[in-house]
Each structure stands twice: as C-alpha cells, then as structure tokens.
Design a protein around this motif. Sequence first.
Motif, mmCIF file in Angstrom:
data_model
loop_
_atom_site.group_PDB
_atom_site.id
_atom_site.type_symbol
_atom_site.label_atom_id
_atom_site.label_comp_id
_atom_site.label_asym_id
_atom_site.label_seq_id
_atom_site.Cartn_x
_atom_site.Cartn_y
_atom_site.Cartn_z
ATOM 1 N N PHE A 279 2.355 18.061 -5.289
ATOM 2 C CA PHE A 279 2.835 17.217 -4.476
ATOM 3 C C PHE A 279 4.034 16.055 -4.267
ATOM 4 C CE2 PHE A 279 0.305 14.938 -7.392
ATOM 5 C CZ PHE A 279 1.200 13.460 -7.840
ATOM 6 N N LEU A 280 4.230 15.921 -3.234
ATOM 7 C CA LEU A 280 5.366 15.036 -2.992
ATOM 8 C C LEU A 280 5.195 13.437 -3.631
ATOM 9 C CD1 LEU A 280 8.592 14.703 -2.889
ATOM 10 C CD2 LEU A 280 7.671 14.661 -0.179
ATOM 11 N N ALA A 281 5.740 12.866 -4.273
ATOM 12 C CA ALA A 281 5.678 11.376 -4.025
ATOM 13 C C ALA A 281 7.138 10.572 -3.647
ATOM 14 C CB ALA A 281 5.281 10.793 -5.488
ATOM 15 N N LYS B 137 0.083 16.688 1.422
ATOM 16 C CA LYS B 137 1.329 16.339 1.196
ATOM 17 C C LYS B 137 1.875 15.678 0.029
ATOM 18 C CE LYS B 137 1.142 20.678 2.700
ATOM 19 N NZ LYS B 137 0.236 22.219 1.850
ATOM 20 N N GLY B 138 1.668 14.685 0.308
ATOM 21 C CA GLY B 138 2.444 13.797 -0.488
ATOM 22 C C GLY B 138 1.765 11.962 -0.513
ATOM 23 N N VAL B 139 2.317 10.941 -0.769
ATOM 24 C CA VAL B 139 2.637 10.378 -0.355
ATOM 25 C C VAL B 139 3.790 9.000 -0.641
ATOM 26 C CG1 VAL B 139 1.901 9.547 -3.606
ATOM 27 C CG2 VAL B 139 0.941 7.948 -1.664
ATOM 28 N N ILE B 140 3.928 8.049 -0.112
ATOM 29 C CA ILE B 140 5.259 7.941 -0.051
ATOM 30 C C ILE B 140 4.281 5.870 0.091
ATOM 31 C CG2 ILE B 140 6.873 6.339 1.391
ATOM 32 C CD1 ILE B 140 6.442 8.416 3.410
ATOM 33 N N GLY C 68 0.498 -1.390 0.430
ATOM 34 C CA GLY C 68 -0.046 -0.535 -0.049
ATOM 35 C C GLY C 68 0.682 1.056 -0.334
ATOM 36 N N CYS C 69 0.518 2.640 0.712
ATOM 37 C CA CYS C 69 0.869 3.682 0.619
ATOM 38 C C CYS C 69 0.864 3.419 2.118
ATOM 39 C CB CYS C 69 0.289 5.096 -0.354
ATOM 40 S SG CYS C 69 -0.111 3.880 -2.128
ATOM 41 N N ALA C 70 1.774 4.659 2.175
ATOM 42 C CA ALA C 70 1.418 6.020 3.688
ATOM 43 C C ALA C 70 1.288 7.525 3.269
ATOM 44 C CB ALA C 70 2.263 6.202 4.121
ATOM 45 N N LEU C 71 0.119 8.148 3.544
ATOM 46 C CA LEU C 71 -0.195 9.888 2.462
ATOM 47 C C LEU C 71 0.291 10.571 3.791
ATOM 48 C CD1 LEU C 71 -3.962 9.601 1.168
ATOM 49 C CD2 LEU C 71 -1.330 9.282 0.260
ATOM 50 N N VAL C 72 0.884 11.659 3.195
ATOM 51 C CA VAL C 72 1.514 12.881 4.112
ATOM 52 C C VAL C 72 1.454 13.637 4.378
ATOM 53 C CG1 VAL C 72 3.643 13.750 5.046
ATOM 54 C CG2 VAL C 72 3.785 11.854 3.011
ATOM 55 N N TYR C 73 0.518 13.951 5.356
ATOM 56 C CA TYR C 73 -0.853 15.206 6.192
ATOM 57 C C TYR C 73 0.797 15.805 6.691
ATOM 58 C CZ TYR C 73 -4.514 12.061 5.031
ATOM 59 O OH TYR C 73 -5.304 11.124 4.242
ATOM 60 N N ASP C 74 0.508 17.142 6.427
ATOM 61 C CA ASP C 74 0.428 18.720 7.286
ATOM 62 C C ASP C 74 -0.319 18.434 8.782
ATOM 63 O OD1 ASP C 74 1.074 20.915 8.406
ATOM 64 O OD2 ASP C 74 0.985 21.824 6.279
ATOM 65 N N ASP C 75 0.118 17.773 9.253
ATOM 66 C CA ASP C 75 -0.641 18.713 10.931
ATOM 67 C C ASP C 75 -0.847 19.904 11.148
ATOM 68 O OD1 ASP C 75 1.609 18.900 11.925
ATOM 69 O OD2 ASP C 75 2.174 17.914 13.101
ATOM 70 N N LYS D 289 0.592 2.707 -8.300
ATOM 71 C CA LYS D 289 1.049 3.347 -8.255
ATOM 72 C C LYS D 289 0.817 4.731 -9.045
ATOM 73 C CE LYS D 289 5.297 2.141 -6.491
ATOM 74 N NZ LYS D 289 7.462 2.551 -6.776
ATOM 75 N N LYS D 290 0.263 4.614 -10.486
ATOM 76 C CA LYS D 290 0.169 5.721 -11.468
ATOM 77 C C LYS D 290 -1.067 6.232 -11.415
ATOM 78 C CE LYS D 290 2.056 3.573 -16.132
ATOM 79 N NZ LYS D 290 2.195 2.188 -16.933
ATOM 80 N N LYS D 291 -2.174 5.081 -10.807
ATOM 81 C CA LYS D 291 -4.045 5.602 -9.870
ATOM 82 C C LYS D 291 -3.628 6.358 -9.074
ATOM 83 C CE LYS D 291 -8.054 3.364 -9.116
ATOM 84 N NZ LYS D 291 -8.417 1.541 -9.014
ATOM 85 N N ILE D 292 -3.097 5.662 -8.157
ATOM 86 C CA ILE D 292 -2.586 6.873 -7.042
ATOM 87 C C ILE D 292 -2.080 8.649 -7.344
ATOM 88 C CG2 ILE D 292 -1.687 7.145 -4.291
ATOM 89 C CD1 ILE D 292 -3.862 4.993 -4.564
ATOM 90 N N LEU D 293 -1.643 8.216 -7.761
ATOM 91 C CA LEU D 293 -0.332 9.979 -8.534
ATOM 92 C C LEU D 293 -2.133 10.317 -9.361
ATOM 93 C CD1 LEU D 293 2.811 8.728 -9.849
ATOM 94 C CD2 LEU D 293 2.866 9.952 -8.262
ATOM 95 N N SER D 294 -2.705 10.002 -10.649
ATOM 96 C CA SER D 294 -3.333 10.357 -11.965
ATOM 97 C C SER D 294 -4.350 11.101 -10.297
ATOM 98 C CB SER D 294 -3.950 9.402 -12.158
ATOM 99 O OG SER D 294 -4.516 9.571 -12.432
#
Length: 367
Positions: free
Chosen positions: A316-318, A284-287, A178-185, A297-302
Amino acid sequence: MAVFKYFRPGARLENAIRYNELYFSANHELNDPNDLMGIYYFEDDTELWSKLLQRPQPDDAWNMNHHVDTRCLILAAKLSNLFKHVNFKSTTSIYEVVKEKDKELTEVFISCLWEGGDKESKFAFSQNSPDESRAQICILSLTALLSGGHNHTFYSVSFSKQALEPKMWAHYAEGFKGCALVYDDHAEKIDLQTHLNSKQRSVNQLLPVTYLDSEKSIPILKSAIDGVSTKIFSLVQKNSFWDYEKESRLLITKTDDPRFLAMRGKVPELPMQRVFHHDYRAIKGVIFGPRCNAEYKKKILSGLRHNRLHAGRENFLALNTELTSRGTVEVTDGADYLCNHIADGWSPLSNVELRSRLKTLNIDQPA
C-alpha cells in the motif's frame, strides 16, 4: 482513479483500516443540517394523479377500486386541484399532510363513489358501508400510495475527489492531525457487504454531488410512481458554499411499510445495519495530515499492514504532507509499504516515481 475519505484520529479511522468498515451517517450526524433533506411538492398534473391511483393497492381491505373508479380523470383532476401548491418538509409525515385535507378529501371521494369493484373479494362487502366510511378507506389507500414516494430514510458515506484541500484537512481531519484514506473507486463503484464473513456483496454507485443555490425540491407523485431514484437525484445536491469538498457519496436506504405510514404520523424506530464492509483492496493507501504525529502514523501503518498480511499481502502507498506558508497542503514524500511480514519495511519513492503516482491517483500538487 481514486477518491479520498478524510478521518479524524480515532476509532472510526482505525476500524476502517482494520475491518474495512464504512459507516453510513444519518442526517443529524452530518455537518450540513439540510443534507439528505428536501422539500416535497405536489405536481399539478392530472395524468400523474391518474397513474398513482392505478398503481397496485397496498392492501385489499383498503382497495380503492371497491369504492371509486381509479381510472376516472374527474377524480384525478379533483385531487390535483386539492393538493395544488401544497409542499412540506421531508421530516413531515405523509399522514400529517393528508390529514390536513381530511374534510375536503372525504367530500371528493364521496362525490366519486360507485358500485363497481371486485365482487369476488372478501372485502367487497365494504361497498355497503356508509359513504363516509367508504371515503375514509379511500383516504387510507391514497395515503399509502403517496407514502411510496416518501417512505425512504437515507444514510450516506462521503468521499472527496480532492486529496489536498486545506479546508477539508482543517475541518474533517481535526486540524490537519488525521489522515485521508485513498480508495479505489472501481469505475465509480464500491462493492459492500453487511458483515465481514458475508459472501454476498452489493455494488454501490458513487454518486457525484452537485452544488446549487436553490431549494432541493422533490416531486411527490413522480417519486411515488417511479421509486427512490427520483428522490436520490434531489438528495445529491448541496449549497454551493460546500463546493470545495468535491464530494461523491454512497447511499443506503431504510424503507418503511406504506400501510403503517398511512395510519400514524411516525413509525417506531427499528435498528438498521449502517456499518458495511468492503474488500481490503479498496484501500490503496493513506495520506497523513501535516500535524499527524509520528506515533499515530506508526499505528495506522501497522493496522494497514496487518490487514493485508491476513489477506492478499499487497503493498500500500503512504504519503506525508506539509502545510506551507502559502496555505496549501503539499505531498513531501511517499513510500510503498510491504506486507509480507508484520515487521516489513518500505520502499521510498523517488521524485519521479512520486509525481507519477500522484498523477495516477489524480492528486494535483499545488503550483
């Protein structure tokens, strides 16, 4: 600073990036069966009992002041002695707890009956009722007052301060897929709204979880007097074997009417909104996990790009990761993704830029 939310591939993740959703989970949906749960106990404290009795009565028909002097310390002392050492699980209704003491409570209230009360009240006639009936009214009122510390159901959404913890990736991201989404707290706060089109937002505090090897004990009288904050303090604790999560969480509550809780063991279930939305800029982005496949990955980036294309068009950052033979998860490369057009490109980060961005996000690469 940032916090990270791990996702398995699927609808929950895709809704998070397309609709800026956060789903608040109930206890039965969480991995820890003791999460959002606790043990209530009655404090052996006459002063707290006195304060509870003098709180506003839940209903004039049940007004205890028609029957007993709620300022009477003798009454408070008798109640304190009766409930001393009583504790119960948070899944137990306050109705059931009080019902077990019905006979003793009836005796306590009958021993303290008086002829006072508000003579102007339309319920003052109840002072002429039989002693047992008057005592039952007092018991109803007491149950409702106590339920003020027990009438909240909590739901949570969890984040981690750890972006590269292998146990998190293995467990919460479906075996590194999966992924980890990066959230600005935002200084440990996230603004939420109940609907995408709502103009009203509430500021929700990110609460850090503490890890202790002890019972989560909740004082019922203090909770009833001071409100939900006393209970929250106990519900952001977990056993120390979860400490690798480095969790912070958002909480929402459902509050039941104390009068219903005083009359029955269980209140009928009512639907509650548990999907909330945040501003798109909170992400802010995705890991990407080490085993996340190229197509996903393409689906999430899109999805992330499409979300921003219809909002502020901010980049956004990937980040990509790998699982090393040492058992660590490490960032291998990263890029800023552009969002001015649906098919925009990306700008790869140099090694120096990557290290700087990781430091800004408080992501520690394994040594």
